[in-house]
Motif scaffolding. Structure first.
Motif, PDB file in Angstrom:
ATOM      1  N   LYS A  62       0.789  -1.237  -0.038  1.00 23.91           N
ATOM      2  CA  LYS A  62       0.121  -0.045  -0.183  1.00 23.91           C
ATOM      3  C   LYS A  62       0.775   1.238  -0.084  1.00 23.91           C
ATOM      4  CE  LYS A  62      -4.104  -1.760   2.384  1.00 23.91           C
ATOM      5  NZ  LYS A  62      -5.013  -1.975   3.300  1.00 23.91           N
ATOM      6  N   GLN A  63       2.007   1.267   0.776  1.00 21.07           N
ATOM      7  CA  GLN A  63       2.806   2.334   0.707  1.00 21.07           C
ATOM      8  C   GLN A  63       3.533   2.717  -0.357  1.00 21.07           C
ATOM      9  OE1 GLN A  63       2.894  -0.115   3.078  1.00 21.07           O
ATOM     10  NE2 GLN A  63       1.970   0.805   4.715  1.00 21.07           N
ATOM     11  N   ALA A  64       3.590   1.499  -1.281  1.00 24.63           N
ATOM     12  CA  ALA A  64       4.596   2.027  -2.476  1.00 24.63           C
ATOM     13  C   ALA A  64       3.507   2.286  -3.617  1.00 24.63           C
ATOM     14  CB  ALA A  64       5.082   0.682  -2.979  1.00 24.63           C
ATOM     15  N   TRP A  65       2.407   2.281  -3.542  1.00 25.49           N
ATOM     16  CA  TRP A  65       1.409   2.618  -4.855  1.00 25.49           C
ATOM     17  C   TRP A  65       1.330   4.108  -4.868  1.00 25.49           C
ATOM     18  CZ3 TRP A  65      -0.949   0.293  -8.597  1.00 25.49           C
ATOM     19  CH2 TRP A  65      -1.085  -1.021  -8.636  1.00 25.49           C
ATOM     20  N   LYS A  66       1.765   4.964  -3.929  1.00 26.09           N
ATOM     21  CA  LYS A  66       1.554   6.428  -4.438  1.00 26.09           C
ATOM     22  C   LYS A  66       2.810   6.531  -5.203  1.00 26.09           C
ATOM     23  CE  LYS A  66       3.936   7.800  -0.102  1.00 26.09           C
ATOM     24  NZ  LYS A  66       3.641   8.752   1.028  1.00 26.09           N
ATOM     25  N   TRP A  67       4.131   6.082  -4.863  1.00 27.86           N
ATOM     26  CA  TRP A  67       5.124   6.313  -5.529  1.00 27.86           C
ATOM     27  C   TRP A  67       5.140   5.536  -7.120  1.00 27.86           C
ATOM     28  CZ3 TRP A  67       7.518   9.981  -3.876  1.00 27.86           C
ATOM     29  CH2 TRP A  67       7.658  10.033  -2.266  1.00 27.86           C
ATOM     30  N   VAL A  68       4.239   4.455  -7.147  1.00 31.34           N
ATOM     31  CA  VAL A  68       4.054   3.788  -8.670  1.00 31.34           C
ATOM     32  C   VAL A  68       3.084   4.712  -9.202  1.00 31.34           C
ATOM     33  CG1 VAL A  68       2.877   1.618  -9.596  1.00 31.34           C
ATOM     34  CG2 VAL A  68       4.292   1.546  -7.495  1.00 31.34           C
ATOM     35  N   MET A  69       2.196   5.162  -8.563  1.00 30.42           N
ATOM     36  CA  MET A  69       1.301   6.182  -9.252  1.00 30.42           C
ATOM     37  C   MET A  69       2.171   7.493 -10.145  1.00 30.42           C
ATOM     38  SD  MET A  69      -1.583   8.541  -8.181  1.00 30.42           S
ATOM     39  CE  MET A  69      -0.685   9.382  -7.100  1.00 30.42           C
ATOM     40  N   LEU A  70       3.142   8.118  -9.165  1.00 28.68           N
ATOM     41  CA  LEU A  70       3.882   9.240  -9.708  1.00 28.68           C
ATOM     42  C   LEU A  70       4.629   8.778 -10.779  1.00 28.68           C
ATOM     43  CD1 LEU A  70       4.547  11.012  -6.219  1.00 28.68           C
ATOM     44  CD2 LEU A  70       3.103  11.583  -8.040  1.00 28.68           C
TER      45      LEU A  70
END
Length: 291
Positions: A62-70
């Motif tokens: 879950k924590q990595a999804w925002k970085w995957v999105m960016l």
């Protein structure tokens, strides 16, 4: 076949694929608009990646999804449109050379945003690269007065976004496999691409049977399959069997392929532009050379 032979083979194939992507964009723009090209390239690549990597996104925490999105927005989504818009005005060969600014932008973004230290040699390489860029753009505007070379700014902006993407992956997504990151990127950006494509009136029945559109779709598919999906796999293999420094040397060879395609397609290119291109590549080399 030895690994040394394999790595040179990968380097040659990647240079051929990525160096050819700029002429493919140019040809596709004959039948589609810049926004349609950007959206279609994203959609086609998403479909290709989903067939092989969709299951892997379960490993993204879950924590990595925002970085995957960016990473998806900066590394794939917006640049796909910026390059397409730029090539409506400037030659494909020039676009490929300007794309070589990515390593320089990576040094700048790493220093300014991610507090990654830079050496004097790297700073000099960055300055040299931008001097070459200025020469390339100014001479290009003189050589092609009918083209708006301010559109080169779109490619420079795209290289900044690529630089953010590289630093995001290095800092926040190292624990994920490259295919997982790429697939996750396109899970995020495929819906916005479909929305943009819809609002370009692409699905109007009067356009779908046009011969130029059919050719454009072929070019976009080739670009998506070879230039994005297959190239990612090859590049990951190249890194595995060589070093990051050797793998990054594809940056120096790509423009040669793109310039050849541009010459065959009747694009003009002066000796001063060739000199400016060498300055850019020298700057890239200095900025990435190991001490």
């Amino acid at each position: 076949m030895s690994e040394n032979t394999k790595k040179w083979g990968y380097l040659f194939v990647l240079s051929l694929i990525w160096g050819s992507s700029f002429i493919l964009m140019k040809k596709a723009l004959i039948g589609v608009t810049a926004f349609q090209l950007g959206a279609l390239r994203t959609i086609f690549t998403a479909l290709i990646l989903f067939t092989v990597g969709l299951k892997s996104i379960q490993t993204i925490d879950k924590q990595a999804w925002k970085w995957v999105m960016l990473s998806g927005v900066f590394g794939s989504f917006i640049p796909a449109f910026l390059f397409a818009i730029a090539e409506t005005e400037i030659d494909s060969a020039i676009a490929s050379i300007l794309n070589s600014l990515v390593p320089l932008q990576t040094v700048l973004v790493g220093f300014a945003v991610f507090q990654i230290a830079s050496t004097k040699r790297q700073v000099f390489g960055v300055i040299l690269g931008f001097v070459g860029t200025a020469l390339l753009v100014v001479k290009g505007a003189d050589l092609n007065p009918h083209q708006n070379y301010l559109y080169a700014g779109y490619i420079v902006l795209a290289t900044v976004m690529y630089a953010f993407n590289v630093n995001i992956i290095k800092r926040y997504l190292q624990h994920l496999k490259p295919l997982t990151i790429a697939t996750g990127n396109y899970v995020v950006i495929v819906i916005p691409a479909l929305i943009i494509l819809y609002f370009t009136d692409f699905f109007e029945s009067s356009n779908l049977n046009h011969p130029e559109l059919k050719m454009a779709l072929m070019y976009v598919f080739i670009l998506s399959f070879f230039g994005t999906a297959l190239a990612k796999v090859l590049f990951n293999n190249l890194i595995r069997i060589s070093t990051p420094v050797f793998a990054s040397s594809v940056t120096y060879v790509m423009p040669i392929v793109a310039l050849t395609w541009g010459f065959l397609d009747g694009e003009g290119f002066s000796m001063l532009q060739a000199f400016a291109s060498l300055i850019i590549l020298l700057g890239v080399y200095l900025a990435n050379k190991k001490a």
